[in-house]
Design an enzyme around this catalytic site. Sequence first.
Site, PDB file in Angstrom:
ATOM      1  N   LYS A 317       4.157  93.245-121.876  1.00 50.97           N
ATOM      2  CA  LYS A 317       5.314  92.661-121.180  1.00 50.97           C
ATOM      3  C   LYS A 317       5.514  91.203-121.591  1.00 50.97           C
ATOM      4  O   LYS A 317       5.511  90.277-120.765  1.00 50.97           O
ATOM      5  CB  LYS A 317       5.181  92.783-119.672  1.00 50.97           C
ATOM      6  CG  LYS A 317       5.164  94.232-119.202  1.00 50.97           C
ATOM      7  CD  LYS A 317       5.360  94.370-117.716  1.00 50.97           C
ATOM      8  CE  LYS A 317       5.284  95.798-117.253  1.00 50.97           C
ATOM      9  NZ  LYS A 317       3.955  96.430-117.325  1.00 50.97           N
TER      10      LYS A 317
HETATM   11  O1  S5P Z   1       8.005  98.982-113.643  1.00 51.05           O
HETATM   12  C1  S5P Z   1       6.918  99.253-114.119  1.00 51.05           C
HETATM   13  C2  S5P Z   1       6.617  99.059-115.462  1.00 51.05           C
HETATM   14  C3  S5P Z   1       5.380  99.452-115.950  1.00 51.05           C
HETATM   15  S1  S5P Z   1       5.120  99.393-117.648  1.00 51.05           S
HETATM   16  N1  S5P Z   1       5.948  99.799-113.313  1.00 51.05           N
HETATM   17  C4  S5P Z   1       4.720 100.176-113.797  1.00 51.05           C
HETATM   18  O2  S5P Z   1       3.929 100.698-113.022  1.00 51.05           O
HETATM   19  N2  S5P Z   1       4.415  99.959-115.125  1.00 51.05           N
HETATM   20  C5  S5P Z   1       3.059 100.279-115.667  1.00 51.05           C
HETATM   21  O3  S5P Z   1       2.853 101.691-115.566  1.00 51.05           O
HETATM   22  C6  S5P Z   1       1.897  99.635-114.935  1.00 51.05           C
HETATM   23  O4  S5P Z   1       1.569  98.390-115.504  1.00 51.05           O
HETATM   24  C7  S5P Z   1       0.807 100.651-115.101  1.00 51.05           C
HETATM   25  O5  S5P Z   1       0.110 100.445-116.312  1.00 51.05           O
HETATM   26  C8  S5P Z   1       1.518 101.986-115.189  1.00 51.05           C
HETATM   27  C9  S5P Z   1       1.537 102.769-113.896  1.00 51.05           C
HETATM   28  O6  S5P Z   1       0.256 103.150-113.514  1.00 51.05           O
HETATM   29  P1  S5P Z   1      -0.023 104.082-112.211  1.00 51.05           P
HETATM   30  O7  S5P Z   1      -1.493 104.111-112.079  1.00 51.05           O
HETATM   31  O8  S5P Z   1       0.666 103.469-111.032  1.00 51.05           O
HETATM   32  O9  S5P Z   1       0.537 105.456-112.581  1.00 51.05           O
END
Ligand code: S5P
Length: 488
Positions: A317
Amino acid sequence: MLAKKENEMRALALKLYEINAFKFGDFKMKVGINSPVYFDLRVIVSFPEVMDQVSNLISDYVRENNLQCKHVCGVPYTALPIATIVSVRENIPMLVRRKEAKSYGTKKLIEGLYNAGDTCLIVEDVVTSGSSVLDTVKDLQKEGIVVNDAVVVVDREQGGHANIGKHSVRMHSLFTLSYLLNVLKEAGKIQQETVDSVAKYISGCQINSDGSFVDGPKKVVNEFARTKMTFESRSNLAKSEVAKDLFNLMASKKTNLCLAADLTDCEKILNVADVCGPYICILKTHIDIVENFNEDFVKNLVTLSKKHNFLIMEDRKFADIGNTVSMQYSQGLFKIAQWADLVTAHSISGQGILQGLKAGLVDAPKKRGVFLLGEMSSTGNLINEQYKEATTKLATNNADVDFVAGIVCQSADCFAFPGLLQLTPGVKIDESGDKLGQQYQSPEFIVQEKGADIAVVGRGILEAKCIEKAAVLYRDRLWAAYSDRVAK
Ligand code: S5P
């Protein structure tokens, strides 16, 4: 001589496509229905050589066809700079039509020196129904100026020629839409099915100059609705080489699952990559949370990505000025540009972010791409509609779009261009969020209702009893949701 001109025209047609002056997708039009092809010649001001070629061709056309005129006038705004160059080059005095009369002073609509009875040639960029050309004709006629000819860069062949002709103005065009489609097809840029579906749409969508449809409103199917197209057909339209590869990888491997390997230990990440590798299209890292980072780790990760055929995305990011981003991308401890096929970046710093990333690759030119953040999944995030729109514009309309593989966003309405991928995080079968603002939706909802092409799953897999079983489950549900989406 003729062959030389033809080659020039073809090269310019390809260049216009390359710089995104026109593209295929699902675009909202003034007349209310969506179009599969969209022209935006405003971008050509950023490409002086294209401005030069376009204006040259218009100048040549005027001379070779002996179009008589005392003045030249560009339809505001896109055609204004083109008309200016033609005026200077051909030594034909220009007239400028204001869009609104000034509220002070002379209140004139037409600027420049003229007499009633003078002739004026109109220059326009793109004609659909011809209404914009006719608005300019009317304002000139109010001043007693005679308009016999209008030269346009692109005729979309949707009735403009006939509508303008009805007002005794001859419309000449450098390019017709059919010509452009043929050139792109012959150059292998688009497939015959693209040519056919645009032709079908255009013939079913002829427009009167008042914006009404010639045979009444019809149900015209736009086969370019992004979420209805297959990944294979979208790969043809992608501007980014990595996006092309990714579309094909997803189609052949039958997976649209991106695994967020949010772990702090190198061995654990490599283990997850090896176990889940066969089921994913992307493995996403947050390299700055890794505690025991070393060069062997990334080498091994790259080897696994080749073994199991997935791409690596570093979710860095980026969000700084171009110069800083360039260093963050290519230098320091992590040397991200060396091993990550894809990175994520906030669009906040504008085009500089793309330029900075590209500059980071100068010494190591590789097939690389970026996903821009258009929306976020967390509650209370500060991204608004305007920011979202500006991000989409950055991803589709500037000189560096060949570096943009897609947009990270939460909904299909974020962008229409089928050559970009929608990556959507916040996916979990058990939809309860976490304590820090993450919000989750189901695989089916995110793909079918929200338009995700690729779903990012982290804890949904990492916290499962058996990560391999969980990866298979997510892969199957996401792929079934995509298959259903394109089959409908
Ligand atoms: O808006 C966003 C953008 C990203 S890239 N919301 C997110 O959650 N992410 C990323 O997606 C976050 O940094 C993490 O690596 C992943 C979601 O992980 P989870 O464990 O919640 O599925």
